[in-house]
Motif scaffolding. Structure first.
Motif, PDB file in Angstrom:
ATOM      1  N   ASN A 231      -1.607  15.129   2.054  1.00  0.00           N
ATOM      2  CA  ASN A 231      -2.511  13.981   2.045  1.00  0.00           C
ATOM      3  C   ASN A 231      -1.749  12.668   2.110  1.00  0.00           C
ATOM      4  OD1 ASN A 231      -4.771  15.577   1.946  1.00  0.00           O
ATOM      5  ND2 ASN A 231      -4.963  15.476  -0.274  1.00  0.00           N
ATOM      6  N   MET A 232      -0.587  12.615   1.468  1.00  0.00           N
ATOM      7  CA  MET A 232       0.213  11.403   1.490  1.00  0.00           C
ATOM      8  C   MET A 232       0.696  11.097   2.907  1.00  0.00           C
ATOM      9  SD  MET A 232       3.733  10.367  -0.502  1.00  0.00           S
ATOM     10  CE  MET A 232       4.754  11.382   0.534  1.00  0.00           C
ATOM     11  N   PHE A 233       1.125  12.124   3.638  1.00  0.00           N
ATOM     12  CA  PHE A 233       1.617  11.891   4.987  1.00  0.00           C
ATOM     13  C   PHE A 233       0.496  11.494   5.943  1.00  0.00           C
ATOM     14  CE2 PHE A 233       5.443  14.548   3.845  1.00  0.00           C
ATOM     15  CZ  PHE A 233       6.304  13.476   3.855  1.00  0.00           C
ATOM     16  N   ILE A 234      -0.698  12.018   5.749  1.00  0.00           N
ATOM     17  CA  ILE A 234      -1.836  11.611   6.572  1.00  0.00           C
ATOM     18  C   ILE A 234      -2.153  10.134   6.316  1.00  0.00           C
ATOM     19  CG2 ILE A 234      -4.315  11.921   6.917  1.00  0.00           C
ATOM     20  CD1 ILE A 234      -3.811  14.937   6.401  1.00  0.00           C
ATOM     21  N   ALA A 235      -2.199   9.753   5.052  1.00  0.00           N
ATOM     22  CA  ALA A 235      -2.471   8.355   4.704  1.00  0.00           C
ATOM     23  C   ALA A 235      -1.341   7.447   5.178  1.00  0.00           C
ATOM     24  CB  ALA A 235      -2.666   8.214   3.202  1.00  0.00           C
ATOM     25  N   LEU A 236      -0.107   7.926   5.106  1.00  0.00           N
ATOM     26  CA  LEU A 236       1.030   7.143   5.583  1.00  0.00           C
ATOM     27  C   LEU A 236       0.878   6.821   7.062  1.00  0.00           C
ATOM     28  CD1 LEU A 236       4.626   7.403   4.654  1.00  0.00           C
ATOM     29  CD2 LEU A 236       4.123   7.854   7.025  1.00  0.00           C
ATOM     30  N   GLY A 237       0.441   7.804   7.853  1.00  0.00           N
ATOM     31  CA  GLY A 237       0.222   7.574   9.283  1.00  0.00           C
ATOM     32  C   GLY A 237      -0.851   6.526   9.532  1.00  0.00           C
ATOM     33  N   ALA A 238      -1.929   6.576   8.747  1.00  0.00           N
ATOM     34  CA  ALA A 238      -3.003   5.595   8.917  1.00  0.00           C
ATOM     35  C   ALA A 238      -2.536   4.192   8.547  1.00  0.00           C
ATOM     36  CB  ALA A 238      -4.207   5.991   8.066  1.00  0.00           C
ATOM     37  N   ILE A 239      -1.789   4.070   7.470  1.00  0.00           N
ATOM     38  CA  ILE A 239      -1.298   2.762   7.039  1.00  0.00           C
ATOM     39  C   ILE A 239      -0.310   2.194   8.052  1.00  0.00           C
ATOM     40  CG2 ILE A 239       0.059   1.565   5.277  1.00  0.00           C
ATOM     41  CD1 ILE A 239      -1.188   3.498   3.226  1.00  0.00           C
ATOM     42  N   GLU A 240       0.576   3.031   8.552  1.00  0.00           N
ATOM     43  CA  GLU A 240       1.547   2.566   9.544  1.00  0.00           C
ATOM     44  C   GLU A 240       0.857   2.190  10.854  1.00  0.00           C
ATOM     45  OE1 GLU A 240       4.771   1.822   9.401  1.00  0.00           O
ATOM     46  OE2 GLU A 240       4.683   2.202   7.257  1.00  0.00           O
ATOM     47  N   ALA A 241      -0.210   2.918  11.214  1.00  0.00           N
ATOM     48  CA  ALA A 241      -0.951   2.563  12.432  1.00  0.00           C
ATOM     49  C   ALA A 241      -1.546   1.168  12.289  1.00  0.00           C
ATOM     50  CB  ALA A 241      -2.039   3.588  12.697  1.00  0.00           C
ATOM     51  N   LEU A 242      -2.077   0.848  11.128  1.00  0.00           N
ATOM     52  CA  LEU A 242      -2.624  -0.491  10.917  1.00  0.00           C
ATOM     53  C   LEU A 242      -1.533  -1.551  11.028  1.00  0.00           C
ATOM     54  CD1 LEU A 242      -5.093   0.154   7.978  1.00  0.00           C
ATOM     55  CD2 LEU A 242      -5.655  -0.319  10.353  1.00  0.00           C
TER      56      LEU A 242
ATOM     57  N   GLY B  89       0.807  -1.215   0.000  1.00  0.00           N
ATOM     58  CA  GLY B  89       0.000   0.000   0.000  1.00  0.00           C
ATOM     59  C   GLY B  89       0.838   1.262   0.000  1.00  0.00           C
ATOM     60  N   LEU B  90       1.898   1.276   0.800  1.00  0.00           N
ATOM     61  CA  LEU B  90       2.790   2.444   0.837  1.00  0.00           C
ATOM     62  C   LEU B  90       3.486   2.638  -0.501  1.00  0.00           C
ATOM     63  CD1 LEU B  90       4.398   2.108   4.363  1.00  0.00           C
ATOM     64  CD2 LEU B  90       2.901   3.915   3.566  1.00  0.00           C
ATOM     65  N   GLY B  91       3.927   1.560  -1.100  1.00  0.00           N
ATOM     66  CA  GLY B  91       4.597   1.668  -2.401  1.00  0.00           C
ATOM     67  C   GLY B  91       3.678   2.233  -3.469  1.00  0.00           C
ATOM     68  N   ILE B  92       2.450   1.757  -3.513  1.00  0.00           N
ATOM     69  CA  ILE B  92       1.497   2.267  -4.500  1.00  0.00           C
ATOM     70  C   ILE B  92       1.166   3.724  -4.227  1.00  0.00           C
ATOM     71  CG2 ILE B  92      -0.890   2.054  -5.307  1.00  0.00           C
ATOM     72  CD1 ILE B  92      -0.593  -0.984  -4.897  1.00  0.00           C
ATOM     73  N   MET B  93       0.978   4.068  -2.946  1.00  0.00           N
ATOM     74  CA  MET B  93       0.625   5.440  -2.601  1.00  0.00           C
ATOM     75  C   MET B  93       1.723   6.422  -2.985  1.00  0.00           C
ATOM     76  SD  MET B  93      -0.302   7.128   1.063  1.00  0.00           S
ATOM     77  CE  MET B  93       1.312   6.746   1.703  1.00  0.00           C
ATOM     78  N   VAL B  94       2.961   6.107  -2.683  1.00  0.00           N
ATOM     79  CA  VAL B  94       4.061   7.003  -3.018  1.00  0.00           C
ATOM     80  C   VAL B  94       4.229   7.111  -4.535  1.00  0.00           C
ATOM     81  CG1 VAL B  94       6.563   7.301  -2.847  1.00  0.00           C
ATOM     82  CG2 VAL B  94       5.247   6.664  -0.838  1.00  0.00           C
ATOM     83  N   ALA B  95       4.080   5.998  -5.240  1.00  0.00           N
ATOM     84  CA  ALA B  95       4.207   6.031  -6.701  1.00  0.00           C
ATOM     85  C   ALA B  95       3.129   6.903  -7.324  1.00  0.00           C
ATOM     86  CB  ALA B  95       4.125   4.610  -7.260  1.00  0.00           C
ATOM     87  N   LYS B  96       1.897   6.781  -6.856  1.00  0.00           N
ATOM     88  CA  LYS B  96       0.805   7.577  -7.415  1.00  0.00           C
ATOM     89  C   LYS B  96       0.947   9.054  -7.050  1.00  0.00           C
ATOM     90  CE  LYS B  96      -1.312   4.368  -9.576  1.00  0.00           C
ATOM     91  NZ  LYS B  96      -1.471   4.371 -11.018  1.00  0.00           N
ATOM     92  N   THR B  97       1.477   9.343  -5.867  1.00  0.00           N
ATOM     93  CA  THR B  97       1.703  10.735  -5.487  1.00  0.00           C
ATOM     94  C   THR B  97       2.776  11.361  -6.369  1.00  0.00           C
ATOM     95  OG1 THR B  97       1.072  10.264  -3.204  1.00  0.00           O
ATOM     96  CG2 THR B  97       2.318  12.269  -3.586  1.00  0.00           C
ATOM     97  N   GLN B  98       3.829  10.629  -6.651  1.00  0.00           N
ATOM     98  CA  GLN B  98       4.870  11.151  -7.543  1.00  0.00           C
ATOM     99  C   GLN B  98       4.337  11.339  -8.957  1.00  0.00           C
ATOM    100  OE1 GLN B  98       8.150   8.447  -7.178  1.00  0.00           O
ATOM    101  NE2 GLN B  98       8.941   9.471  -5.361  1.00  0.00           N
ATOM    102  N   GLU B  99       3.519  10.427  -9.403  1.00  0.00           N
ATOM    103  CA  GLU B  99       2.924  10.545 -10.729  1.00  0.00           C
ATOM    104  C   GLU B  99       2.020  11.779 -10.816  1.00  0.00           C
ATOM    105  OE1 GLU B  99      -0.281   8.076 -13.436  1.00  0.00           O
ATOM    106  OE2 GLU B  99       0.919   6.998 -11.959  1.00  0.00           O
ATOM    107  N   ALA B 100       1.207  11.988  -9.786  1.00  0.00           N
ATOM    108  CA  ALA B 100       0.315  13.145  -9.779  1.00  0.00           C
ATOM    109  C   ALA B 100       1.104  14.448  -9.690  1.00  0.00           C
ATOM    110  CB  ALA B 100      -0.662  13.042  -8.614  1.00  0.00           C
TER     111      ALA B 100
END
Length: 67
Positions: free
Chosen positions: A45-56, A20-31
């Motif tokens: 938004n990426m850092f907020i989502a990163l925190g949620a993913i790491e919490a899980l 999930g982190l890999g896809i999120m960072v790749a899509k953020t760089q693409e955007a």
């Protein structure tokens, strides 16, 4: 069979957040490459989502010790 299955379970549980982190960072760089003027909002938004993913991922880690 000896050992603790919690370590295997956590290893398997870490695969999902890693992908999930890999896809999120790749899509953020693409955007950002497509629209550089919105890079700040995307980064926030990426850092907020990163925190949620790491919490899980950490919840999965702790669950291995609790149960």
């Amino acid at each position: 069979m000896t050992g603790d299955l919690a370590t295997i379970g956590y290893g398997l549980a870490a695969i999902g957040p890693g992908i999930g982190l890999g896809i999120m960072v790749a899509k953020t760089q693409e955007a950002t490459a497509r629209q550089p003027e919105i890079a700040g909002l995307l980064r926030t938004n990426m850092f907020i989502a990163l925190g949620a993913i790491e919490a899980l991922a950490l919840i999965g880690f702790v669950a291995g010790f609790v149960f």
